[in-house]
Design a protein around this motif. Structure first.
Motif, PDB file in Angstrom:
ATOM      1  N   ASP A   3      32.817  40.054  35.907  1.00 30.96           N
ATOM      2  CA  ASP A   3      33.764  39.085  36.441  1.00 30.96           C
ATOM      3  C   ASP A   3      34.786  39.804  37.317  1.00 30.96           C
ATOM      4  N   ALA A   4      35.215  39.158  38.387  1.00 33.60           N
ATOM      5  CA  ALA A   4      36.175  39.766  39.308  1.00 33.60           C
ATOM      6  C   ALA A   4      37.493  40.098  38.619  1.00 33.60           C
ATOM      7  N   VAL A   5      37.920  39.282  37.681  1.00 36.11           N
ATOM      8  CA  VAL A   5      39.199  39.530  37.013  1.00 36.11           C
ATOM      9  C   VAL A   5      39.092  40.716  36.060  1.00 36.11           C
ATOM     10  N   VAL A   6      37.940  40.876  35.425  1.00 41.55           N
ATOM     11  CA  VAL A   6      37.724  42.068  34.592  1.00 41.55           C
ATOM     12  C   VAL A   6      37.788  43.308  35.480  1.00 41.55           C
ATOM     13  N   ALA A   7      37.112  43.256  36.613  1.00 41.57           N
ATOM     14  CA  ALA A   7      37.139  44.388  37.549  1.00 41.57           C
ATOM     15  C   ALA A   7      38.556  44.636  38.060  1.00 41.57           C
ATOM     16  N   LEU A   8      39.297  43.558  38.322  1.00 40.46           N
ATOM     17  CA  LEU A   8      40.675  43.701  38.781  1.00 40.46           C
ATOM     18  C   LEU A   8      41.535  44.375  37.709  1.00 40.46           C
ATOM     19  N   ALA A   9      41.319  44.025  36.461  1.00 35.00           N
ATOM     20  CA  ALA A   9      42.080  44.657  35.378  1.00 35.00           C
ATOM     21  C   ALA A   9      41.716  46.134  35.238  1.00 35.00           C
ATOM     22  N   VAL A  10      40.443  46.455  35.345  1.00 38.99           N
ATOM     23  CA  VAL A  10      40.005  47.851  35.207  1.00 38.99           C
ATOM     24  C   VAL A  10      40.531  48.709  36.370  1.00 38.99           C
ATOM     25  N   VAL A  11      40.317  48.246  37.583  1.00 41.19           N
ATOM     26  CA  VAL A  11      40.792  49.005  38.741  1.00 41.19           C
ATOM     27  C   VAL A  11      42.323  48.986  38.789  1.00 41.19           C
ATOM     28  N   ASP A  71      38.396  33.625  42.588  1.00 40.97           N
ATOM     29  CA  ASP A  71      39.241  33.078  41.520  1.00 40.97           C
ATOM     30  C   ASP A  71      40.584  32.644  42.094  1.00 40.97           C
ATOM     31  N   PRO A  72      40.751  31.332  42.313  1.00 38.34           N
ATOM     32  CA  PRO A  72      41.971  30.846  42.952  1.00 38.34           C
ATOM     33  C   PRO A  72      43.170  30.683  42.009  1.00 38.34           C
ATOM     34  N   ARG A  73      43.021  31.059  40.751  1.00 41.05           N
ATOM     35  CA  ARG A  73      44.133  30.860  39.810  1.00 41.05           C
ATOM     36  C   ARG A  73      45.379  31.633  40.261  1.00 41.05           C
ATOM     37  N   PRO A  74      46.548  31.031  40.075  1.00 39.22           N
ATOM     38  CA  PRO A  74      47.793  31.684  40.507  1.00 39.22           C
ATOM     39  C   PRO A  74      48.020  33.069  39.898  1.00 39.22           C
ATOM     40  N   LEU A  75      47.674  33.271  38.642  1.00 39.88           N
ATOM     41  CA  LEU A  75      47.856  34.599  38.041  1.00 39.88           C
ATOM     42  C   LEU A  75      47.020  35.660  38.755  1.00 39.88           C
TER      43      LEU A  75
END
Length: 137
Positions: A3-11, A71-75
């Protein structure tokens, strides 16, 4: 596929760790070098740090692009914006300041400018990580 958000958290975690290390360890050590050795130390720093900066920032840009696109969510968008602020501050302030340090040497105003804007980069990276982690949750 991750998931892009998982990758965003890792990076984002790698980015925050890198940026905090620069703020707490690298820049204070560089600032403590005497003026007679500064150019040599700064040149060595510049050659070495690029080996970390290029792949980390490339990964960050890629993952931020992926997250924005999927992922368009504001967070998530806020996490990307925070990391973007760190990258923009690097490009517009830190890199040119390093260039001036390389040519002018360690003037108090340049070292202060680097430290202040490095604080901005660190806060932005940590906020980006925190927002990505909240978005996971």
């Amino acid at each position: 596929m991750p998931d892009a958000v998982v990758a965003l958290a890792v990076v984002g975690a790698a980015h925050a760790a890198f940026q905090l290390t620069v703020s707490v360890v690298v820049y204070p050590a560089l600032a403590s070098v005497g003026a007679d050795q500064f150019t040599l130390a700064h040149d060595a720093h510049s050659r070495r740090i690029v080996l970390l900066v290029v792949p980390l920032y490339a990964a960050l840009v890629a993952v931020c692009g992926w997250a924005v696109a999927t992922d368009p969510r504001p967070l998530v968008q806020a996490a990307v914006a925070a990391h973007g602020l760190a990258l923009l501050t690097t490009a517009l302030v830190a890199a040119p300041t390093h260039g001036r340090l390389g040519t002018s040497g360690p003037t108090p105003s340049l070292l202060r400018r680097l430290a202040v804007f490095d604080g901005v980069r660190s806060v932005a990276a940590v906020v980006g990580l925190a927002l990505a982690l909240l978005a996971l949750g």
